[in-house]
Design an enzyme around this catalytic site. Structure first.
Site, PDB file in Angstrom:
ATOM      1  N   SER A   1     -10.065  -1.051   6.469  1.00  0.00           N
ATOM      2  CA  SER A   1      -9.349  -0.746   5.226  1.00  0.00           C
ATOM      3  C   SER A   1      -8.582  -1.902   4.603  1.00  0.00           C
ATOM      4  CB  SER A   1      -8.403   0.441   5.440  1.00  0.00           C
ATOM      5  OG  SER A   1      -9.133   1.646   5.493  1.00  0.00           O
TER       6      SER A   1
ATOM      7  N   SER B   1      -9.431   1.538   2.543  1.00  0.00           N
ATOM      8  CA  SER B   1      -8.461   2.354   1.837  1.00  0.00           C
ATOM      9  C   SER B   1      -7.385   1.540   1.129  1.00  0.00           C
ATOM     10  CB  SER B   1      -7.801   3.342   2.796  1.00  0.00           C
ATOM     11  OG  SER B   1      -7.096   2.654   3.809  1.00  0.00           O
TER      12      SER B   1
ATOM     13  N   LYS C   1       0.843  -1.192   0.000  1.00  0.00           N
ATOM     14  CA  LYS C   1       0.000   0.000   0.000  1.00  0.00           C
ATOM     15  C   LYS C   1       0.883   1.248   0.000  1.00  0.00           C
ATOM     16  CE  LYS C   1      -3.929   1.798   2.679  1.00  0.00           C
ATOM     17  NZ  LYS C   1      -4.801   1.539   3.858  1.00  0.00           N
TER      18      LYS C   1
END
Lengths: 561, 561
Positions: free
Chosen positions: A232, A208, A133
């Protein structure tokens, strides 16, 4: 770019550099936007060889690691295969941020040399390409977490987790897209734009860690790292048909990763893995913990990987477990495909010899309120500081059309509170955690196993991946962040219009429930993956992985029966 | 008392009730205030029988537990013996808050019956009387933490720790004095007054667990529980010649205990034991952890007692350890007796075959500043709310003469800050923790053992117990709370005017250092116990206890050589 650049200039510069980082010969002719399901495209586009398809279709990370360790497949060829597929994914669903082919292949080559020379692997993840990420710092690369203002912010060292992954032999090879601030359950920002769901590009990939979700969905990475403060990791895992683990705070080192709202200590975000296989989840956790992260991250918990807990010593050695199903949280009733997934899981577990009872949710509204208010306590100031340098807009929605600057004069609810007020909310949260723990312990009276419920099976959202901009309050996931429970997302099925017809309206619990009911129609959601989460106790990562394996096997046994 | 009572009325009522709770026949004629050292008085006063003196002089808790388990001594007689000595202590140094003879003896009798009937003990602390800081709720008793406003606040259930201690067979028998708010390193409040140091009643007993310190100093309790957010276990332990462990956050359950500044999540207080013996410290930790506190306290860490860590598996199995001595924190130079204690410890460890190097303190000023600012963020509001009901003064000093209401108009530094500002301090603190961890890890280059320093030996204060009102900033202890390191206080020697002459002035590091220098003269401090602390890593309770045993044995070996 100079400090005085406008945000538009920063974005344009970054986009140009990102495009330049993609090897020209890996560009493909992508299907038009009207093609919604693009999951088959990587195999059809012709870019990957037969062998590269065989490699990238090997979704069991355990098998990949064996073949790498046996030098049956070299790290260079495995990394190249996944890289090509990731670049195809990027062209289909826009899931990447940082692309650094040369650096990754150089690392893979080093690993191949090492194995050839010494006959041994560098570590338990030897040769495995991994996606990260865009929050986990890699030395020399930018980390933006979706802020245009952070374009040009090059990390001067690896995050502790990246350091550890390198030592374990992994090959970080791409970074993946996120929403601005990381604080949205979808994936859109002003630099990299929006990431789409590969099963249906009109739907969100979640967030996310949405770039991870979409990328792994397309088998563009065997194992990725996301972060989870309110769902997330689990939301994109579920929306993309993946496994995804939200560990307890501090089981995986966060040190050296970028974040928003730094210093918010009360409900910390946690890093964790996403993968197409549970063997990927387990390999990640074992490998990371084996490196004693507490010697580099002061917030990492000194707790070794515990094989006894993985063998479910505290859970009847995995025999005749008692699972509790959370059918709905008494706030929003899930859509028909989610209920069907719960029913499938219940039936599979019973068929496998386990017991299934109902979970009674308590105080889920209050738990959701606690995280909302704690994050909001200083969020606006945090956002203002982060975006001030470039004057970029602060997104107030993930919808297709709105990009609104938060205006403090018209949004008084976003103005921060005092430290003392924050303490009061945090104290109320502590009481909620105690109440929930006692509630769980009291289930011993209902299980018939002599133990409280072994794990909860819960929706991760009341819907499968919704259309862009429609993923509302992530309460099904965030309550377990407030409680700091370990939760592992797992795939169950897909939305099937014939099986998942819209039901007649029920007695709505509240306005949100009615809105959610109206959101559903089987055609809009068609083909979206449907998953659930298995929830265990704080610091019970080993047992949660083991119990998710049990659920997964039971589901697979039913499917093949 | 009615809600509208003045604080003076509340206090008068409580004092009357406290006096009435003391058995008349346990009252003794106490020496006049001019007798400073009262440590011999319990043996001289004639209240305790020979056997009661034998029992209470058995400072090794392991031995006490053996004799209780063997029914050689009954719990009723052990509890009675310690109770009588505690009441003598109360008359000498004013160390108790709640006195409940009947309740405690009834519990002891139950335990004796159980052992007689079943032949087995209830648990690992069977029959042992234990004192608890006036913060740990016991059902039906008041908990004030020094607020007059809280008089009449009866606990409706036991704190989780009390529950666990009862299950382990312990006999909670008194609660002990604290400063108003718990946030002072001395022990004085408007209800119960001031607790004195038994070795020299002109000196403070330390705080905030000062009642525990003074009581155990006089052998009025074999094992007590205090709490430590900035040194509140270690300071009174050291000032009273005891052992005292400050565990990591969450290793001992805090749930259900009263506290000030509830909701301040960033640097939590920790409960831990004080005792005249290390066997008491170990017995407490093993017993509490064996009851899996994480099943009742959501903040308790799921981590079993680890015998391997106690065997120092990560520290060369306890052979040829490398200790580092923190001679001073570069802020305040300790007084001569403290330096002598460090030298004694160094020599003893070298004689025992261990290595000793110097510890270089880094950022101790910044660490101290972090805890000060985090606590201050909302402290005033918290105090205001707690004291509002009775209008009692808020103490702004622990000195003999000053009792000052905090006036917000003249003390602007106490006005709270915003949640966002608090996050910034908390974030800076996280960076300091990382820096300190890296600093510790880098000592691997200096130890010659292949490991970083195994433990730090540090002063717990730059002085032995100072005169009342003179215990300033507890920076030698609080830095390790900010770092969340495990620290165990241990006794070394006593202030001896012939050995601890005042030295000529050194080049003062700052004003605080000069003030501290001027505070010392050997006569003022004479007879005060002198101790130190052994500091290990987060969640390393087992190893810290084992290493303190090594230090303690080394010191005893030198003393007897």
């Amino acid at each position: 770019m100079s400090q005085s650049s406008s945000w538009q200039e920063l974005v344009a510069d970054k986009k140009r550099r990102q495009e330049a980082s993609v090897p020209r010969n890996w560009l493909v002719t992508v299907p038009p936007d009207t093609v919604l399901d693009v999951t088959a495209f990587p195999e059809q586009c012709g870019l990957l060889s037969e062998r590269e398809l065989e490699i990238t279709n090997t979704i069991d990370v355990g098998v990949l690691l064996q073949k790498l360790a046996a030098a049956e497949w070299s790290s260079v060829e495995v990394t190249t295969a996944f890289y090509k597929r990731a670049i195809v994914a990027q062209q289909l669903v826009n899931c990447l941020t940082e692309i650094f082919v040369e650096k990754a292949l150089a690392r893979a080559a080093e690993l191949d040399d090492y194995l050839k020379t010494t006959g041994s692997v560098v570590g338990p993840l030897h040769g495995l390409p991994m996606s990260l990420k865009d929050q986990i710092n890699l030395k020399g690369l930018e980390t933006t977490i979706g802020y245009a203002s952070w374009v040009g912010k090059y990390a001067d060292k690896d995050a502790v987790l990246a350091e550890i992954l390198y030592e374990c032999g992994a090959v970080p090879f791409v970074k993946t897209n996120i929403p601005q601030t990381l604080m949205w359950p979808e994936t859109y920002n002003l630099i990299f734009g929006r990431t789409l769901n590969p099963a249906n590009r009109l739907l969100t990939c979640g967030g996310s860690s949405g770039g991870e979700g979409a990328l792994i969905h397309l088998k563009g990475s065997p194992l990725g790292v996301g972060s989870d403060i309110g769902g997330s990791i689990r939301i994109p895992a579920i929306f993309n048909g993946l496994y995804g683990l939200r560990p307890s705070y501090g089981r995986v080192p966060y040190e050296g990763s970028a974040n928003s709202m730094c210093g918010q200590d009360s409900i910390p975000s946690a890093l964790g893995p996403l993968s197409n296989s549970l063997s990927g989840i387990k390999a990640f956790m074992q490998a990371v913990i084996s490196r004693e992260p507490w010697l580099r991250d002061p917030l990492a918990v000194r707790k070794k990987w515990d094989d006894e807990e993985y063998a479910l010593a505290g859970h009847g050695n995995g025999q005749a477990l008692c699972f509790a199903i959370l059918w709905d949280d008494r706030i929003v009733i899930p859509h028909p495909p989610i209920i069907r997934a719960l029913e499938m899981t219940r039936d599979a577990l019973i068929a496998a010899g386990h017991k299934v009872i109902d979970w009674k949710p308590i105080k889920h509204l209050e738990l959701g309120d606690a995280i909302f208010r704690i994050c909001k306590a200083g969020a606006l100031e945090d956002l203002m500081v982060a975006t001030a340098a470039s004057g970029e807009p602060i997104l107030s929605s993930m919808s297709l059309t709105e990009e609104v600057i938060v205006d403090t004069s018209t949004r008084p609810d976003l103005i921060g509170i005092s430290a003392y007020q924050l303490w009061q909310i945090q104290n109320a949260k502590a009481h909620l955690r105690k109440e929930y723990l006692d509630h769980w312990e009291r289930t011993v009276e209902a299980t018939g196993t002599g133990r409280p419920v072994d794990a909860i099976i819960s929706p991760g959202a009341p819907f499968a991946a919704p259309p862009h901009g429609k993923n509302g309050n992530p309460n099904y996931t965030q309550v377990f962040n407030v409680l700091n429970y370990v939760a592992c997302a797992f795939p169950v099925t897909k939305v099937d219009p014939t099986l998942d017809a819209k039901k007649p309206p029920h007695q709505f619990l509240n306005e949100a429930d009615e809105v959610n009911y109206n959101l559903y129609d089987p055609i809009t959601f068609q083909n979206a993956p449907v998953g659930l989460q298995l929830v265990g106790r704080t610091l019970e990562e080993e047992a949660v992985i083991a119990m998710t394996e049990i659920v997964d096997s039971a589901l697979k046994a039913t499917a093949s029966a």
